[in-house]
Every structure is written in C-alpha cells, then in structure tokens.
Design an enzyme around this catalytic site. Structure first.
Site, short mmCIF file in Angstrom:
data_model
loop_
_atom_site.label_atom_id
_atom_site.label_comp_id
_atom_site.label_asym_id
_atom_site.label_seq_id
_atom_site.Cartn_x
_atom_site.Cartn_y
_atom_site.Cartn_z
N ALA A 67 40.01 39.90 40.81
CA ALA A 67 41.24 39.10 40.73
C ALA A 67 42.43 39.97 41.12
O ALA A 67 42.37 41.20 41.06
CB ALA A 67 41.42 38.55 39.32
N GLY A 111 36.28 39.48 39.36
CA GLY A 111 36.24 38.10 39.81
C GLY A 111 35.40 37.91 41.05
O GLY A 111 34.83 36.82 41.27
N GLU A 114 31.99 37.56 39.81
CA GLU A 114 31.86 36.25 39.15
C GLU A 114 31.79 35.12 40.17
O GLU A 114 31.05 34.14 39.97
CB GLU A 114 33.03 36.05 38.20
CG GLU A 114 32.96 36.98 37.00
CD GLU A 114 34.20 36.92 36.13
OE1 GLU A 114 34.07 36.53 34.95
OE2 GLU A 114 35.29 37.24 36.63
N GLU A 134 36.35 44.70 33.80
CA GLU A 134 37.53 44.21 33.09
C GLU A 134 37.81 44.98 31.81
O GLU A 134 38.96 45.08 31.37
CB GLU A 134 37.37 42.71 32.77
CG GLU A 134 37.52 41.79 33.96
CD GLU A 134 36.24 41.61 34.76
OE1 GLU A 134 36.22 40.77 35.67
OE2 GLU A 134 35.25 42.34 34.49
#
Length: 260
Positions: A67, A111, A114, A134
C-alpha cells in the site's frame, strides 16, 4: 491522461483480459487511484461476454510493493472508517466471477501480496518475493492477509510471515502452496497468458461455478460444501455446453462451446 499517467493499463489477448499495474516509479504501490482503476477494469472484463479469464500483472521489479504509505501516514481512524478504506475499492475483486490469475515478478509486499492472494491462482517468476511486513509499521495485514494466508499455507507458516515479516522467495512460496507454479522471469507473461487462454477456452459457466465451489470449500463446512458441489453438478445437466462437451468427447472431436 497519457499512458504513463494511467494507474492501470488494460489489453485484450483473445479471450483473456490483461490488467497491468502502472506506477513503476513507486514500484506499483497501491493507492486509491490505482485500486479504483483496478476495480473498474476487473468489473468491466467480468461483464464482457467475450472475456473468459483475467490476468493481473505488474513490472519486472514489482508486482506491487504494498500500500502507498505516504498517502496514509497521517490518516485518522475517522478518515479510514468514513472512507471505507480497503472495503470500498480493494474488495471489488471479490465480485469477479471469472478466473483471475496473478502473474508476479519481483516484490509482492504487504498489500501487493494480499492482492495476489485475492486472485484465484498465482504464477510466480523466479524473482518473485512475498512478504507481509506490516508489523514493522505497528500495523497488520488488513486487506485479507491474516485471513487468506492461513487458508493458503496453514496457520504456523502464516503466523511466521505475519509476526516476523519473513520474506518468501518464489521456491519457498511454491513449497508452501502460496503459488501455483514458478517459471523463469522471461517466460512469466507468456506462460501466464498461455494458461489463461487455455482456461478461457473452456465453458465460461462451468469455470464460474467451479470457482464458486472451490471458494465455498474455504468458507464453509465440508458437508455444506459437498451439498453445494452436488447441486452445481446437477445443474450442469441443464447446460448446452455440458452436453456439447460430453458428445464431443464421445465423437473424439473438439467441443464448440457457446458459453451457455
């Protein structure tokens, strides 16, 4: 907006829709603009009767490095709650009924990992690296990582990745069951497109119900999953394609599916 400014690029190869993440200077960091564009492209291909499978890919350096931390560093709880962060646009992929394949080279971090996990299959180049780091930011994988990863590789290895930020190379990811196969970097897109084309050549309604049935195995009990599978098997006998497929097999010819 020129091609360099577009957060995703789209292309159609036969019956395969190809989506390329396009923020190379940021290693395809996933911001709202990119995720909005990705969701729109996915749903557009999903609604196109001429498309049978979808491929998502990035660059040689990164599928997606995670992200966009710079965009979110100063967000507050109310910012993300009222803005429906993640759910509003990242979850568009869950609405896609057609097979989605991730072609991953380089980094698939946070991300990016993911997003790959949310696809139906992951084809990894030898350079691919997967991690959920994270914890280093006092955050957690919040785009499905803590839920999809244990289902893919088991609790023990998922805990290892999530709690220690351990990075997996492509071969480890293959051994763990995170990816479907590993291919040389220079063959990644060609091999993925060949696979996607083969899948897209099958009956689309059959592909869609198989995807639904396998996902049901993840999300329900065995008895519920078996019941769902059996009902879908019975429903195949109402399909023109299923009768065409069986008669073509008996006649030793290639089936001509109408995707009905």
């Amino acid at each position: 907006m020129n091609e360099q400014q577009q957060p995703v690029l789209t292309d159609i190869r036969g019956r395969v829709g190809v989506i390329t993440l396009n923020r190379p200077q940021q290693l395809n960091a996933l911001n709202d603009a990119l995720m909005d564009a990705l969701g729109e492209a996915l749903l557009r291909f999903d609604s196109d009767a001429a498309i049978g499978a979808i491929v998502i890919t990035g660059s040689a350096k990164a599928f997606a490095a995670g992200a966009d931390i710079a965009a979110m560093a100063d967000w507050t709880y109310m910012d993300v709650y009222q803005g429906d962060f993640i759910t509003r646009n990242w979850e568009a992929i869950r609405r896609v009924r057609k097979p989605v394949i991730a072609a991953v080279a380089g980094f698939a971090m946070g991300g990016g990992c993911e997003l790959a996990l949310a696809c139906d299959r992951i084809i990894a180049a030898e350079s691919a690296k997967f991690a959920l780091p994270e914890i280093k930011l006092a955050m957690l994988p919040g785009a499905g990582g803590t839920q999809r990863l244990p289902r893919a590789i088991g609790k023990a290895k998922a805990m290892d990745m999530c709690l220690s930020a351990r990075m997996l190379d492509a071969r480890e990811a293959d051994r763990y069951g995170l990816v479907s196969r590993v291919v040389p970097d220079d063959q990644l897109l060609d091999d993925t497109l060949a696979l996607a084309s083969r899948i897209a050549g099958y009956s689309l309604p059959a592909l869609m119900v198989i995807k639904e049935a396998v996902n049901r195995a993840w999300e329900s009990s065995l008895s519920e999953g078996i019941l769902y599978e059996r009902r879908e098997l019975h429903a195949r006998f109402a399909s023109e394609d299923a009768h065409e497929g069986m008669h073509a097999f008996l006649s030793k010819r290639q089936p001509k599916f109408k995707h009905r």
